[in-house]
Design an enzyme around this catalytic site. Structure first.
Site, PDB file in Angstrom:
ATOM      1  N   GLY A   1       0.796  -1.228   0.000  1.00  0.00           N
ATOM      2  CA  GLY A   1       0.000   0.000   0.000  1.00  0.00           C
ATOM      3  C   GLY A   1       0.825   1.272   0.000  1.00  0.00           C
ATOM      4  O   GLY A   1       0.491   2.239  -0.693  1.00  0.00           O
TER       5      GLY A   1
ATOM      6  N   HIS B   1      -7.220  -2.217  -4.134  1.00  0.00           N
ATOM      7  CA  HIS B   1      -7.891  -0.944  -3.813  1.00  0.00           C
ATOM      8  C   HIS B   1      -6.876   0.123  -3.403  1.00  0.00           C
ATOM      9  O   HIS B   1      -7.205   1.298  -3.316  1.00  0.00           O
ATOM     10  CB  HIS B   1      -8.949  -1.146  -2.704  1.00  0.00           C
ATOM     11  CG  HIS B   1      -8.388  -1.224  -1.321  1.00  0.00           C
ATOM     12  ND1 HIS B   1      -8.726  -0.360  -0.300  1.00  0.00           N
ATOM     13  CD2 HIS B   1      -7.479  -2.066  -0.784  1.00  0.00           C
ATOM     14  CE1 HIS B   1      -8.084  -0.677   0.801  1.00  0.00           C
ATOM     15  NE2 HIS B   1      -7.322  -1.700   0.540  1.00  0.00           N
TER      16      HIS B   1
ATOM     17  N   LYS C   1       5.086  -9.357  -6.339  1.00  0.00           N
ATOM     18  CA  LYS C   1       4.826  -7.911  -6.376  1.00  0.00           C
ATOM     19  C   LYS C   1       5.970  -7.107  -7.002  1.00  0.00           C
ATOM     20  O   LYS C   1       5.729  -6.092  -7.654  1.00  0.00           O
ATOM     21  CB  LYS C   1       4.548  -7.403  -4.961  1.00  0.00           C
ATOM     22  CG  LYS C   1       3.187  -7.812  -4.436  1.00  0.00           C
ATOM     23  CD  LYS C   1       2.904  -7.180  -3.085  1.00  0.00           C
ATOM     24  CE  LYS C   1       1.540  -7.628  -2.585  1.00  0.00           C
ATOM     25  NZ  LYS C   1       1.269  -7.136  -1.213  1.00  0.00           N
TER      26      LYS C   1
ATOM     27  N   CYS D   1      -2.521  -3.614   8.597  1.00  0.00           N
ATOM     28  CA  CYS D   1      -3.840  -3.255   8.076  1.00  0.00           C
ATOM     29  C   CYS D   1      -4.709  -4.477   7.895  1.00  0.00           C
ATOM     30  O   CYS D   1      -5.929  -4.400   7.866  1.00  0.00           O
ATOM     31  CB  CYS D   1      -3.754  -2.456   6.792  1.00  0.00           C
ATOM     32  SG  CYS D   1      -2.417  -2.826   5.748  1.00  0.00           S
TER      33      CYS D   1
ATOM     34  N   CYS E   1      21.891   2.615  17.164  1.00  0.00           N
ATOM     35  CA  CYS E   1      22.780   3.745  16.859  1.00  0.00           C
ATOM     36  C   CYS E   1      24.200   3.482  17.358  1.00  0.00           C
ATOM     37  O   CYS E   1      25.169   3.951  16.767  1.00  0.00           O
ATOM     38  CB  CYS E   1      22.236   5.031  17.457  1.00  0.00           C
ATOM     39  SG  CYS E   1      20.745   5.592  16.610  1.00  0.00           S
TER      40      CYS E   1
ATOM     41  N   CYS F   1     -14.415 -15.270  17.713  1.00  0.00           N
ATOM     42  CA  CYS F   1     -14.020 -13.982  17.136  1.00  0.00           C
ATOM     43  C   CYS F   1     -13.284 -14.289  15.835  1.00  0.00           C
ATOM     44  O   CYS F   1     -13.550 -15.302  15.196  1.00  0.00           O
ATOM     45  CB  CYS F   1     -13.170 -13.174  18.110  1.00  0.00           C
ATOM     46  SG  CYS F   1     -11.569 -13.905  18.422  1.00  0.00           S
TER      47      CYS F   1
HETATM   48  N1  LIG Z   1      10.215  -8.938   5.493  1.00  0.00           N
HETATM   49  C1  LIG Z   1       9.657  -8.393   4.418  1.00  0.00           C
HETATM   50  N2  LIG Z   1      10.367  -8.278   3.276  1.00  0.00           N
HETATM   51  C2  LIG Z   1       9.817  -7.735   2.165  1.00  0.00           C
HETATM   52  N3  LIG Z   1       8.566  -7.287   2.104  1.00  0.00           N
HETATM   53  C3  LIG Z   1       7.810  -7.380   3.203  1.00  0.00           C
HETATM   54  C4  LIG Z   1       8.303  -7.927   4.415  1.00  0.00           C
HETATM   55  N4  LIG Z   1       7.318  -7.889   5.345  1.00  0.00           N
HETATM   56  C5  LIG Z   1       6.249  -7.339   4.731  1.00  0.00           C
HETATM   57  N5  LIG Z   1       6.538  -7.039   3.450  1.00  0.00           N
HETATM   58  C6  LIG Z   1       5.658  -6.498   2.407  1.00  0.00           C
HETATM   59  O1  LIG Z   1       5.230  -5.202   2.755  1.00  0.00           O
HETATM   60  C7  LIG Z   1       4.010  -4.961   2.061  1.00  0.00           C
HETATM   61  C8  LIG Z   1       3.089  -4.243   2.999  1.00  0.00           C
HETATM   62  O2  LIG Z   1       1.958  -3.895   2.272  1.00  0.00           O
HETATM   63  P1  LIG Z   1       0.552  -3.673   2.937  1.00  0.00           P
HETATM   64  O3  LIG Z   1       0.760  -3.023   4.262  1.00  0.00           O
HETATM   65  O4  LIG Z   1      -0.274  -2.906   1.969  1.00  0.00           O
HETATM   66  O5  LIG Z   1      -0.014  -5.124   3.251  1.00  0.00           O
HETATM   67  P2  LIG Z   1      -0.269  -6.434   2.371  1.00  0.00           P
HETATM   68  O6  LIG Z   1       0.420  -7.530   3.099  1.00  0.00           O
HETATM   69  O7  LIG Z   1       0.074  -6.245   0.949  1.00  0.00           O
HETATM   70  O8  LIG Z   1      -1.836  -6.594   2.435  1.00  0.00           O
HETATM   71  P3  LIG Z   1      -2.798  -7.167   3.552  1.00  0.00           P
HETATM   72  O9  LIG Z   1      -2.240  -6.704   4.874  1.00  0.00           O
HETATM   73  O10 LIG Z   1      -4.118  -6.544   3.236  1.00  0.00           O
HETATM   74  O11 LIG Z   1      -2.773  -8.646   3.383  1.00  0.00           O
HETATM   75  C9  LIG Z   1       3.460  -6.297   1.584  1.00  0.00           C
HETATM   76  O12 LIG Z   1       3.538  -6.374   0.184  1.00  0.00           O
HETATM   77  C10 LIG Z   1       4.368  -7.301   2.273  1.00  0.00           C
HETATM   78  O13 LIG Z   1       4.587  -8.483   1.520  1.00  0.00           O
HETATM   79 ZN   LIG Z   2      18.828   4.727  17.569  1.00  0.00          ZN
END
Ligand SMILES: Nc1ncnc2c1ncn2[C@@H]1O[C@H](COP(=O)(O)OP(=O)(O)OP(=O)(O)O)[C@@H](O)[C@H]1O
Ligand SMILES: [Zn+2]
Length: 409
Positions: A74, A105, A119, A218, A278, A368
């Site tokens: 996103g 979306h 992706k 999200c 740091c 839930c």
């Molecule tokens: N360790 C990682 N290395 C590379 N990409 C990552 C890593 N962790 C998360 N991501 C990527 O960061 C992106 C975050 O996108 P976003 O927050 O829109 O969530 P999403 O995983 O694509 O969708 P949703 O949460 O709706 O399933 C995703 O494409 C996810 O695969």
């Molecule tokens: Zn720091």
């Protein structure tokens, strides 16, 4: 007369030679300039190049820059679009995930036809369509503690566009270790925040040595697509300003509440002397980020007893009658989209409204989304109601076991 004609001919010849030499020299100059930075670049970027803060020098800096975007989701999607549009010469992408219809979306660099595609590959196809001058390097796997340094060291600026605490700490530690500026944005629900870590300002660990309680992704909390869009664009703006040496969000943070139209810039506290990132005290290759994040950020609720738990296979065998209450404690927004037969809805946030007197002799089954809030609901009710069961794994597990096509919310 003959001599005069010969003299004129020799002058002409000499002039021709000089003219040819001059023409060659000019042609070489033109070639040299176009090799470095061709008319195709100028034609494409002239609208931003005429800005005094960019100019030819700034545009060349942008062209020579290498920016790594971790996460093509996103926030990453719009950031990638605008960084490529602005002419960042080398764009690196890291993401092991593939395009899902529920991403579209907000993850505007992908499209319907590329569902199921990695992706990074999907984003690369899109960039090539609108700006072939950009070199795109894809890392079609997730970032981990064993590959992060190797990948990061080839880039000048890092963008964190991911969605989970473990990766956020890993990206922070690696960028700070390699002294790379880190543009970091996040967005959940209607809110978002952006800052720049490093560059002599604080890092993520300086601000959050322990995982902030509000960290959710999200997937769990929902997201309005425009919000990560906004954050991704501001990320791209920060990255370009870092490249051309303009002031940026280091030591400041933008906080946005999209629902109430509140846009704030807050000053951050400085770098912390005891920050292990740091101070470069972390051995990134050997650090177990997922255990660290689970320990300090885990949202899963342990079973503490005082009520019973039941698995779906056993629950599906129970006799339903007027002495049995099936309670779904998910938010109403989720219950109204998808529900299971016989369950009534009382969101966990309103569990204190449950009619104790009316139900205290009944058998209550609580469900839930994943089995965490239902445990909390059982804990709340366990002293007041004798016969109460938590359904293990929630509706997500039910879908997985019995209805794989059911959309998971
Ligand atoms: N360790 C990682 N290395 C590379 N990409 C990552 C890593 N962790 C998360 N991501 C990527 O960061 C992106 C975050 O996108 P976003 O927050 O829109 O969530 P999403 O995983 O694509 O969708 P949703 O949460 O709706 O399933 C995703 O494409 C996810 O695969
Ligand atoms: Zn720091």
């Amino acid at each position: 007369m003959k001599e005069y004609i010969e003299y004129l001919q020799s002058v002409l010849k000499q002039n021709k030679i000089e003219f040819q030499q001059e023409e060659e020299f000019l042609q070489n100059k033109v070639n040299q300039i176009s090799n470095e930075f061709g008319y195709d670049h100028i034609n494409r970027y002239k609208r931003q190049m005429i800005l005094s803060e960019i100019g030819l020098i700034g545009q060349k800096q942008i062209h020579q820059a290498k920016v790594l975007i971790v996460g093509a989701g996103g926030i990453g999607a719009p950031a990638i679009y605008y960084l490529a549009g602005a002419g960042v010469g080398t764009i690196g992408l890291v993401d092991g995930d593939s395009v899902d219809v529920s991403n579209l979306h907000r993850q505007i660099i992908h499209n319907n036809d590329r569902q199921g595609m990695n992706k990074c590959e999907s984003a690369k196809l899109q960039i090539k369509q609108f700006n072939p001058l950009v070199n795109v390097i894809t890392h079609n796997h997730n970032l981990s503690s064993t590959n992060a340094i190797e990948i990061f060291k080839n880039y000048d600026v890092i963008l964190d566009a991911t969605d989970n605490p473990a990766t956020r700490y890993l990206i922070n530690d690696t960028a700070i270790y390699l002294n790379k500026p880190l543009v970091s944005g996040s967005s959940v629900g209607w809110e978002g925040q952006i800052t720049v870590y490093g560059m002599s300002g604080p890092c993520y660990r300086c601000l959050f040595p322990q995982c902030p309680k509000t960290v959710q992704n999200c997937n769990e909390a929902g997201v309005f697509g425009v919000m990560p869009g906004l954050i991704g664009l501001i990320d791209a703006l920060q990255a370009i300003k870092i490249i051309i040496g303009q002031q940026n969000l280091s030591q400041k943070m933008i906080l946005i509440d999209g629902l109430r139209d509140i846009y704030k810039v807050v000053k951050l506290r400085g770098q912390q002397k005891d920050c292990i990132a740091c101070q470069k005290l972390i051995n990134i290759n050997e650090y177990d980020y997922s255990t660290f994040a689970k320990t300090i950020c885990s949202s899963s609720v342990p079973y503490r007893g005082g009520y019973k738990e039941i698995e779906w296979k056993d629950f599906l065998q129970i006799q339903r009658n007027d002495q049995v209450v099936l309670l779904d404690v998910r938010p109403s927004s989720q219950y109204n989209i998808i529900k299971l037969d016989g369950f009534i809805n009382l969101p966990y946030s309103q569990i204190d409204l449950f009619q104790i007197e009316q139900n205290k002799d009944k058998v209550i089954y609580v469900m839930c989304r994943r089995g965490n809030n239902s445990r909390l609901a059982c804990e709340f009710l366990k002293d007041k109601i004798h016969n109460i069961y938590n359904i293990i794994g929630g509706i997500d597990l039910y879908a997985k076991l019995y209805d794989p096509k059911m959309p998971l919310l």
